[in-house]
Design an enzyme around this catalytic site. Structure first.
Site, short mmCIF file in Angstrom:
data_model
loop_
_atom_site.label_atom_id
_atom_site.label_comp_id
_atom_site.label_asym_id
_atom_site.label_seq_id
_atom_site.Cartn_x
_atom_site.Cartn_y
_atom_site.Cartn_z
N HIS A 1 10.46 2.91 57.45
CA HIS A 1 10.14 1.57 56.97
C HIS A 1 9.38 0.80 58.04
CE1 HIS A 1 11.40 -1.67 54.00
NE2 HIS A 1 10.71 -2.34 54.92
N HIS B 1 5.68 -1.55 58.09
CA HIS B 1 4.54 -2.07 57.34
C HIS B 1 3.28 -2.04 58.19
CE1 HIS B 1 6.71 -3.79 53.80
NE2 HIS B 1 7.73 -3.75 54.65
N ASP C 1 0.56 -3.77 57.87
CA ASP C 1 0.06 -5.11 58.16
C ASP C 1 1.03 -5.92 59.01
OD1 ASP C 1 1.65 -4.88 55.87
OD2 ASP C 1 0.88 -6.72 54.99
N GLY D 1 7.53 -7.57 48.76
CA GLY D 1 7.28 -8.96 48.43
C GLY D 1 8.56 -9.75 48.23
N HIS E 1 12.21 -2.22 48.00
CA HIS E 1 12.86 -3.25 48.80
C HIS E 1 13.93 -3.93 47.93
CE1 HIS E 1 9.39 -2.98 51.51
NE2 HIS E 1 9.95 -3.85 52.32
N GLU F 1 18.05 -7.49 50.45
CA GLU F 1 17.75 -8.24 51.67
C GLU F 1 17.86 -9.74 51.37
OE1 GLU F 1 14.23 -8.65 55.06
OE2 GLU F 1 13.70 -8.07 53.02
N ASP G 1 10.33 -2.07 60.78
CA ASP G 1 9.84 -2.99 59.76
C ASP G 1 8.47 -3.55 60.13
OD1 ASP G 1 9.81 -4.30 57.38
OD2 ASP G 1 11.24 -5.84 57.92
#
Length: 363
Positions: A17, A19, A21, A181, A208, A211, A295
């Protein structure tokens, strides 16, 4: 042998996991701002350290929604093929530097089309960067396997083309799809048809969940066919005081659904109040499969070895505990099974066995 940051960095790890970006190098942010004529975060005279502080400080909000706002500054830099290729190559380089031997990078290609790229062109640019990074690492004798996961976004309508592109690139490094998102108020159910299509095409599915929302969101993700849960830490709400699983936690454990746990970002988004109170300790004791990842390395100023070090200190984890999370990660990976098995048996297991022997000799 104490579980020092140096030891944890040297040990082979699996990252599920992370990202794309959310992992830009601060210097890369500065370079791309200069190339594209954009004001860098922190102002015109900002240094790489200033950029790093700006992202971490802005992300440290206690809210997932505010945390996600920081991504507008990285996304604006990632609208060309050369930028995507560079960032993907550096992703691999940074994984290698942290001792990672297996990694999946996830991103939402539909957010990278403002500069005129087509969806498939964006995906191909990222894959080209990943391939460059892997080739360089292997030439240096550093084994690593890296692939892509393409993200749907909960607050946007399902995009069938994303599955089409992923399916067409399944043998070229696109291993699955994700749903990312804002979680609260945006259920996974509307994406179920696309997840079904993805699985029919041989792709894997992670979501996801758990959380910013709780057990209802986790059950929704499972009902939509999630094979892993991104974060998933609020599953702890389905454990009794003595650690016995309720129906949803039992389902996760019995089905071997791996949680992709990212402790530092959980603190930043309010999913946990402190590292000592992070659900990872209770979840691991309850037998829930956990894999530890970073993350968003830029927003959290972290790397996976640091995440493991923070948890090991908070919960007095042993080398065996850390090894359990690494093996859970490689076993739950979406990459080619034969290559994952080779990394598991030829790299990860021997390295942890050697570390355990050294540890025993020092007792």
């Amino acid at each position: 042998m104490p579980l020092t940051p140096e030891l944890l960095r040297a040990l082979p790890k699996a990252v599920l996991h992370d990202h794309l970006d959310g992992g830009l190098r601060p210097q890369t942010v500065l370079d791309l701002c200069r190339e594209q004529g954009l004001q860098p975060p922190g102002g015109s005279g900002a240094s790489a350290e200033d950029v790093a502080r700006w992202f971490a400080g802005s992300a440290d909000s206690g809210s997932l929604e505010l945390y996600l706002e920081t991504f507008s500054r990285t996304l604006e830099l990632m609208q060309t093929a050369p930028a995507l290729r560079r960032i993907a190559r550096e992703f691999v380089e940074d994984m290698v530097a942290d001792g990672v031997v297996y990694a999946e990078t996830r991103w939402a290609p539909m957010q990278h089309l403002a500069g005129g790229l087509a969806l498939v062109e964006a995906v191909d640019a990222v894959q080209a960067g990943l391939e460059e990074g892997m080739a360089s690492a292997r030439a240096a004798g550093r084994p690593i396997l890296v692939g892509q996961l393409l993200c749907f976004l909960r607050h946007l309508a399902p995009m069938p083309e994303l599955v089409d592109v992923a399916a067409a690139r399944r043998e070229q490094g696109v291993w699955g799809v994700d749903l990312a998102g804002p979680e609260l108020g945006f259920p996974a159910a509307p994406f179920r048809e696309q997840f079904d299509r993805a699985r029919e095409a041989g792709l894997r599915v992670t979501v996801h969940a758990g959380e910013a929302d709780g057990l209802t969101s986790i059950r929704d993700a499972l009902d939509c066919g999630a094979e892993r849960l991104g974060h998933g830490v609020r599953l702890v709400e389905d454990l009794s005081a003595d650690g016995r699983p309720g129906p949803i936690a039992a389902r996760v454990r019995e089905d071997g659904i791996c949680l992709e746990v990212c402790p530092s970002s959980n603190l930043q988004t309010g999913a946990a109040d402190s590292m000592a109170a992070h659900p990872a300790g209770a979840l691991l004791r309850a037998g829930i499969p956990l894999s530890i990842s970073s993350d968003n390395r830029l927003m959290s100023r972290t790397r996976t070895s640091r995440e493991l070090a923070r948890l090991a200190e908070a919960f007095d984890w042993t080398l065996e505990d850390v090894g359990r999370t690494v093996l859970a990660g490689i076993d739950a990976g979406f990459g080619p099974e034969a290559e994952r098995r080779a990394l598991r048996e030829d790299v990860i297991v021997p390295a942890f066995a050697a570390a355990e022997r050294r540890q025993a000799e020092q007792v």
